[in-house]
Write an enzyme that holds these catalytic residues in place. Structure first.
Site, PDB file in Angstrom:
ATOM      1  N   HIS A   1     -46.773 -15.551  19.608  1.00 42.06           N
ATOM      2  CA  HIS A   1     -47.081 -16.667  20.495  1.00 42.06           C
ATOM      3  C   HIS A   1     -46.896 -16.268  21.950  1.00 42.06           C
ATOM      4  O   HIS A   1     -46.206 -15.286  22.286  1.00 42.06           O
ATOM      5  CB  HIS A   1     -46.218 -17.894  20.163  1.00 42.06           C
ATOM      6  CG  HIS A   1     -44.755 -17.731  20.438  1.00 42.06           C
ATOM      7  ND1 HIS A   1     -44.197 -17.906  21.686  1.00 42.06           N
ATOM      8  CD2 HIS A   1     -43.723 -17.407  19.612  1.00 42.06           C
ATOM      9  CE1 HIS A   1     -42.892 -17.715  21.620  1.00 42.06           C
ATOM     10  NE2 HIS A   1     -42.576 -17.403  20.368  1.00 42.06           N
TER      11      HIS A   1
ATOM     12  N   CYS B   1     -39.597 -13.867  16.992  1.00 41.28           N
ATOM     13  CA  CYS B   1     -41.047 -13.920  17.167  1.00 41.28           C
ATOM     14  C   CYS B   1     -41.556 -12.712  17.949  1.00 41.28           C
ATOM     15  O   CYS B   1     -40.790 -11.978  18.568  1.00 41.28           O
ATOM     16  CB  CYS B   1     -41.449 -15.200  17.891  1.00 41.28           C
ATOM     17  SG  CYS B   1     -41.197 -16.707  16.921  1.00 41.28           S
TER      18      CYS B   1
END
Length: 429
Positions: free
Chosen positions: A333, A351
């Site tokens: 992301h 992430c």
């Protein structure tokens, strides 16, 4: 004989005489070869009973006059000395049922589930090198429609375009007992063009997935089918209906992230198209090393981790260009707050952080099913934490099949081999 004689008689004078002479001789010979009992041919002349066909056929299932036969039934048969075999199934009104003979030549499956509470007649015809057909028939009646039915669903819908790492995912509304899974898997087929070798793998009693031995080839047309209608699935439960899905494999977009260099390399059909700086999980919350697949894409979302991490570590943050990789919460992301560390330092909670511009570019150039491999982190990817089908070796994956694996002669047709994602289209049987 009569037709040829007529032609000879019409042919002219000398030929008429010759034909007449032949006819007289033939009649005399016939007379000499009969006994006095009604003109029956004598045995030495070879005029006994017609020889039995060399070939033979037998139907083993369904048995003749069988009742309460599952609507999924196929025709199981054996033949002997047959050069050609045909199978025909008709209902009481004489309407033929479409179907195909299996590759082993020992069974026949209807194209779809039979009607409930209906009488059918199966005929197997075997013809040997003598040209004489031998037939076997079996008339049976299918069971009444069952009250307990299992729904079969597919994560993917018709005409979707997916990445080269996309597993085919089939779910059942009720767990399939282990001793029934081989029967279910025999009714699951995958056809790919171009042909590619692959197998089904049971993830749980309610979920089975299929992947090829290597990543799908780009532009592959894939059709998979579950002939579940009327199929016994254990404990008095039966499949509700058949399921068929047709999809297309898109371009081979493959992402590789190296923790050592803090870079993501993106290739399309084997060529590098972009290199992107990243920030991975910090030491207390490392990213997982292994091969994952993009599960879902969210243009905008909110990450809320207070319940998971508690009030001290938890956070609630708006996120752009999110692509889920694991059920545990690892995503690719955009993270504008870590752009200063991307390419040099790991600061995320697991992430793969990229810049806003790179997040936008990735979001536009990837699709569900694209694979990503992360290397060199402190934690290994746990199988089952996402679509981890490619995190297993081929030999490991084969062990999840309910049927012994044999590489098919035609790899394009392979018979049969975690909750939380909500597909945009889910065909349901």
């Amino acid at each position: 004989m009569r037709a040829s004689q007529d032609r000879l008689i019409r042919g002219g004078g000398r030929r008429r005489v010759f034909a007449a002479g032949l006819l007289a001789v033939a009649l005399a010979f016939t007379s000499a070869c009969t006994d006095g009992d009604g003109g029956k041919p004598s045995s030495w002349h070879g005029g006994g009973e017609t020889p039995a066909p060399k070939a033979a056929a037998t139907i083993s299932e369904p048995a003749a006059d069988a009742k309460d036969v599952p609507a999924s039934t196929g025709i199981t048969f054996t033949t002997k000395d047959a050069q050609q075999t045909t199978v025909e199934l008709k209902d009481a009104a004489g309407k033929a049922v479409e179907g195909t003979v299996a590759a082993d030549g020992k069974s026949w499956l209807p194209a779809g589930a039979l009607e409930y509470g209906t009488a059918y007649t199966a005929t197997v015809t075997a013809t040997g090198d003598d040209g004489r057909p031998a037939t076997a028939t079996s008339t049976f009646t299918t069971m009444a429609k069952p009250g307990n039915q299992v729904r079969v669903t597919s994560f993917l819908g018709d005409n979707q375009v997916v990445g080269v790492g996309m597993p085919l995912i089939v779910k059942f509304s009720r767990g399939i007992p282990e001793d029934y899974r081989d029967d279910v898997q025999r009714r699951m087929t995958v056809t790919s063009t171009p042909a590619q070798e692959g197998i089904w793998h049971w993830v749980s009693p309610t979920e089975v997935r299929y992947r090829p031995k290597e990543f799908w080839k780009t532009d592959t047309k894939v059709s998979y089918r579950v002939q579940a209608g009327g199929l016994p699935m254990g404990d008095g439960w039966y499949g509700r209906a058949d399921l068929t899905v047709d999809i297309t494999i898109g371009p081979a977009v493959v992402m590789t992230v190296d923790n050592k260099t803090k870079r993501m390399t993106v290739t399309r059909n084997g060529s590098v198209i972009k290199t992107i700086p990243v920030s991975l999980g910090k030491k207390s919350t490392p990213s997982s090393s292994g091969t994952m697949v993009v599960i879902e894409k969210l243009r905008k979302t909110v990450f809320d981790t207070f319940e998971e991490l508690g009030p001290e570590e938890g956070y609630r943050t708006k996120i752009d260009f999110a692509q889920r990789l694991t059920w545990g919460g690892e995503f690719i992301h955009a993270a504008p707050w870590s752009e200063g560390q991307q390419g040099t330092t790991n600061v995320s909670h697991g992430c793969v952080n990229v810049s806003m511009a790179n997040g936008d570019w990735l979001f536009k150039n990837t699709q569900i099913g694209d694979p990503i491999t992360v290397k060199g982190t402190e934690r290994k990817l746990q199988n089952g934490n996402g679509w981890t089908d490619w995190n297993m070796s081929w030999d490991e994956y084969v062990k999840g099949s309910a049927l012994p694996y044999e590489p098919p002669a035609d790899p394009g047709t392979t018979p049969t081999t975690p909750d939380g994602a909500t597909p945009s289209a889910s065909p349901t049987a």
